[in-house]
Design an enzyme around this catalytic site. Structure first.
Site, PDB file in Angstrom:
ATOM      1  CG  HIS B 128      -1.916   0.989   1.382  1.00 15.36           C
ATOM      2  ND1 HIS B 128      -1.674   2.285   1.753  1.00 15.36           N
ATOM      3  CD2 HIS B 128      -3.253   0.909   1.175  1.00 15.36           C
ATOM      4  CE1 HIS B 128      -2.817   2.960   1.768  1.00 15.36           C
ATOM      5  NE2 HIS B 128      -3.793   2.145   1.424  1.00 15.36           N
ATOM      6  CG  ASP B 205       0.589  -2.139   6.238  1.00 16.61           C
ATOM      7  OD1 ASP B 205      -0.386  -2.256   6.996  1.00 16.61           O
ATOM      8  OD2 ASP B 205       0.540  -1.525   5.156  1.00 16.61           O
ATOM      9  CE  LYS B 231      -7.220  -0.019   5.911  1.00 18.06           C
ATOM     10  NZ  LYS B 231      -7.948   0.435   4.723  1.00 18.06           N
TER      11      LYS B 231
HETATM   12  C1  LIG Z   1      -2.280  -2.776   3.554  1.00 16.62           C
HETATM   13  C2  LIG Z   1      -2.643  -1.379   3.980  1.00 16.62           C
HETATM   14  N1  LIG Z   1      -1.696  -0.602   4.541  1.00 16.62           N
HETATM   15  C3  LIG Z   1      -1.955   0.645   4.968  1.00 16.62           C
HETATM   16  C4  LIG Z   1      -3.209   1.180   4.847  1.00 16.62           C
HETATM   17  C5  LIG Z   1      -3.422   2.574   5.331  1.00 16.62           C
HETATM   18  O1  LIG Z   1      -4.268   2.605   6.449  1.00 16.62           O
HETATM   19  P1  LIG Z   1      -4.895   3.990   6.911  1.00 16.62           P
HETATM   20  O2  LIG Z   1      -5.489   4.624   5.700  1.00 16.62           O
HETATM   21  O3  LIG Z   1      -5.909   3.602   7.921  1.00 16.62           O
HETATM   22  O4  LIG Z   1      -3.788   4.812   7.479  1.00 16.62           O
HETATM   23  C6  LIG Z   1      -4.232   0.412   4.276  1.00 16.62           C
HETATM   24  C7  LIG Z   1      -5.605   0.897   4.110  1.00 16.62           C
HETATM   25  O5  LIG Z   1      -5.930   1.873   3.508  1.00 16.62           O
HETATM   26  C8  LIG Z   1      -3.931  -0.893   3.827  1.00 16.62           C
HETATM   27  O6  LIG Z   1      -4.870  -1.648   3.273  1.00 16.62           O
END
Ligand SMILES: Cc1ncc(COP(=O)(O)O)c(C=O)c1O
Ligand SMILES: Cc1ncc(COP(=O)(O)O)c(C=O)c1O
Lengths: 132, 414, 414, 132
Positions: B128, B205, B231
């Protein structure tokens, strides 16, 4: 059903059979814009003669809305005076599409207008909000 | 159509009973975008409302009853997170806004201290953006090298490549527990062990892993673990960074200001002990309490039961989608190393058009790059449509998805 | 006992009607700690509950109805903030967790870019740690000089000293609109004009100003303005940084990851336009919507009416406290340059003991250093007791405070 | 009323008339601890003879709870063997105060115990949680 209204036949037709699709050789103006949300891309090449859009082609990839909107735009632009093209508004584009566009899809529908404004008018500092 | 894969019977999950906890389902939507953000049960909302209406006060700072209650509930939420992660101490639990802030905290406070010119940072092509851009910026600032482990044709990380990168002695290895586009569950135990053996600091992560699989920081043995409340049925505005105590203790603070100090003088400041050193300013109090309630909620149902339910739904959905002509699913087939994130391509129709038509059928899916543009470049698609499930997802919702997809095809082949 | 000071009649505030909006008052507490965090009206809680239960979805990312509604409400909250600050564009409104994160954003993203060895940063001795420690750290990192404007005996900034510091051409001037310990309203319009004339970038910490006075960024002419939702009837977990557009545009991002990008490639990233460039990761969606509801709520009652009510309560409380023997109030006397934050010292009794006994009378006050340790060092007291009021504060609560203080004295002089 | 129970006479007496208040000259052990929440400070000086606390003084400033607790602590410590002092627990201190201490005030009540543990036993790595 509702979706048949939304994805009207002529939109799908422009999507499947885009008009003026391709590139011009040695265009007077050439510009691309990109929609980061969905990865849509629209680019346009213009040949200008005496302040008139003598020829225009578009290229790109993306959803039916962005590609049909670009195809429709090229039909409208061909033979138009640049100063008239300058007056094309957001509402003109949306009216031509003739469908109700949700906020998330507005950027798709207006991508080709953005190419026109930023590229052909050199409005580099055009406000993003106009295309949202 | 499908049956549970596991031979030992998992505790059963009564999905209709679960759905009653989620007021939003009364609106009739088929919500298939939980990998983006989950829905929140009334128990979580109620915990926040209770704070706001019966013991609303700032924490840590004041000596009256309301504030003491708020502090106790806030710290109880921290203890719930500690237990959820099986961490050794609540001092290792830092509240943040979400995974993104957690990873940035490490990139700033640990990264600026430890990463030097020429160092190698190892990431993966399936990350991500939140576990990629911070390392890109850090590498750029420090003159470090950032290398990416590629995927194979099934959307699994190429372990051979990972091994070769480890041989170069990376300073950091950062990867996701579960991919938010492919649904792949990475072999995080083995990867962590190998990376630690190679001397790397390991960040995982857990944004997509924590909600479905949980995580045991002591069993896995990594150095940092990040996840988001929203989430996993918790509220927005809250997330967690877990860090190994010695590491957190040796790191400089990240954000500074109120609450993260022992004493401030005009010319210097003594910082507070963990975890407060990393929690500057008024915290997201209601949100931390809400996250605690979400953990209670998930554990009340049981992560095993949730996992079994999701496995069944995933298998059902995978089969149903596979039967649609011209539809291609990314990522591994159903099995122990894949969760209920189904990203797919429908030939000749752009994902945005798919999502728009699905929406008109009341089916909510994600379309776009899912914040994984490099992965999509690797897969050579500009965007995907993604349907993702959670503990409350039903076969009926999958059926509605499939029916709507047939309508998409009808419209586009008219 | 006191009457409104203004000759033109301000719009009236019906405090009993206001209190009905705050469920917490049913518990019977006299809440005199609003400078720490305010109470939240049911309108704010309701706005958040509505999001969680009827259109809960992530924003910006998805093309279905729920997500579009969530995005529209989130951006409508941004527009409310813009109007509240009279900013030129919503692009200048960056959501953060609170004042502390807002100031840190500037210290990292602007500070690391603009502050060089030998530069002068000007702060004041009355700052909250959140507007002091980030500059201390920045100055330390950059080899810059950090100087502090002192206060006079009435708790007002020494403008003569400020002028002399301006003559040295500081890079940055950072000060609070209103002091959270003294209640002083600083002459922020004049100070900003002078600092801008001297070529400085000006940051104003509005944590205590925004809830009571509001702020007009275009009228004042500063460069950055920071405030927190939770001190103005909004939820925890949300705050704002306003920045002048050209400045924000020229700054590198602070946190990086999802949502703050235009396009990500393995070797580089193009960042999103304002304000998203500074909003990495899933935002505090419910909280931003709650802040929007708080602004609606305060504006519905009217900031003028709130200000007039508070002025009356402050005068009433100031007089009542002044009559207690051995009690010394810090900060200026009631008047246009002081708000309803009353910090005091009760001879022979430590503030913690005061607060404990007050709590047993159901009166909530802050005791300690209020995150202004350098100011307390300057005042030469280890701690203060602080009673602070807001739109819902009544004379009855002040009477309860005074009665409880007499009990403190009785106990300690037994 | 309730507060008279909380601020019991003997606590106020120790606060107003602290026992063993002051400094020792050339102490064998000297240590100070600080409570950042309220600014309370307690320091203790010890003279040790044959493993026995021959003399002890405390100094500091702060609330009635922290200062009375320190004063009570010195009375208890004087003449005590170091190894017995080592056994003094959180509960011992709270029982001696004999009042119900709220979480926010616990640190005040236990500040002198922290001085003893960290200073006299050299338990530099003592877990903070013990004093919370
Ligand atoms: C694998 C992964 N990492 C990081 C994130 C980032 O999370 P957030 O937007 O809650 O900071 C997400 C979701 O958007 C994700 O699916
Ligand atoms: C003047 C002032 N500045 C900054 C802050 C920090 O605000 P927050 O804790 O919401 O980040 C506060 C409140 O605690 C304050 O009163």
């Amino acid at each position: 059903m509702a979706d048949d209204q939304f994805y009207r036949e002529f939109i799908l037709d422009h999507y499947r059979n885009p008009r003026n699709f391709g590139r011009l050789e040695g265009p007077d103006i050439s510009h691309e814009e990109y929609n980061p949300l969905c990865g849509d891309l629209v680019g346009m090449d213009f040949r200008i003669e005496d302040g008139m859009i003598a020829d225009v082609r578009f290229h790109g990839r993306g959803c039916a809305i962005s590609q049909a909107s670009a195809s429709l735009m090229t039909e409208r632009l061909k033979g138009m005076r640049l100063e008239d093209a300058r007056k094309i508004s957001k509402d003109d584009v949306l009216n031509e599409l003739g469908i109700e566009i949700s906020p998330a899809r507005l950027k798709c529908a207006l991508l080709s207008l953005k190419v026109l404004k930023v590229g052909a008018y050199g409005l580099a500092n055009v406000d993003e909000e106009e295309f949202e | 159509m499908s049956t549970s894969r596991s031979s030992q019977a998992p505790p059963a999950l009564d999905v209709e009973a679960v759905r009653k906890d989620f007021p939003i389902f009364e609106t009739g939507v088929a919500y298939l975008d939980s990998a983006n953000t989950a829905q929140r049960p009334r128990q979580v909302v109620q915990a926040m409302v209770e704070y706001f209406t019966t013991y609303n006060a700032n924490i840590l700072r004041a000596a009256y009853g309301l504030s003491e209650t708020a502090t106790a509930r806030f710290e109880a939420a921290r203890e719930k997170v500690r237990a959820f992660l099986n961490a050794g101490s609540t001092r290792e639990i830092v509240f943040t806004r979400g995974t993104t802030e957690s990873i940035n905290l490490v990139a700033y406070a640990w990264g600026r201290q430890h990463v030097r010119t020429g160092d190698l940072l190892v990431c993966t092509v399936m990350e991500h953006h939140s576990n990629l851009v911070p390392w890109q910026i850090l590498a750029g600032e420090r003159g470090a090298r950032l290398e990416f482990v590629d995927i194979d044709d099934h959307g699994r990380l190429r372990q051979d490549q990972f091994q070769r990168l480890l041989e170069q002695g990376p300073r950091l290895v950062a990867f996701n527990q579960v991919s938010n586009t492919l649904g792949t569950v990475n072999p995080y135990r083995e990867m962590t062990a190998a990376a630690k053996a190679a001397g790397a600091t390991v960040l995982i992560d857990g944004a997509q892993g924590a909600p479905h699989l949980g995580f045991d920081v002591r069993e896995v043995g990594c150095d940092f673990y990040a996840f988001s409340g929203h989430k996993m049925c918790g509220p927005t505005g809250i997330g967690v960074l877990w860090g190994r105590r010695e590491l957190l203790e040796s790191m400089p603070p990240f954000l500074s200001g109120g609450e993260m100090i022992k004493a401030v003088f005009l010319d210097h400041t003594d910082y507070a002990d963990l975890p407060h050193k990393f929690e500057a300013g008024t915290q997201a109090i209601a949100e931390a309490i809400g996250l605690g309630a979400a953990i209670d909620y998930l554990e009340g149902i049981g992560l095993d039961a949730i996992r079994a339910h999701e496995a069944e739904i995933t298998e059902y959905a995978y089969e149903a989608l596979s039967e649609i002509e011209g539809l291609r699913i990314f990522g591994p087939p159903p099995g122990p190393d894949r969760l209920g994130v189904l990203s797919f391509d429908l030939e000749g129709v752009h994902p945005h058009d798919v999502a728009t038509i699905l929406d008109r059928h009341g089916v909510c899916v994600r379309s776009g790059h899912n914040c994984t543009m490099p992965l999509l470049q690797r897969l050579d698609v500009p965007a995907t449509t993604r349907a993702s499930s959670y503990l409350y997802t039903t076969r009926d919702e999958i059926d509605r998805l499939v029916a709507a997809l047939h309508d998409v095809k009808r419209i586009f082949t008219r």
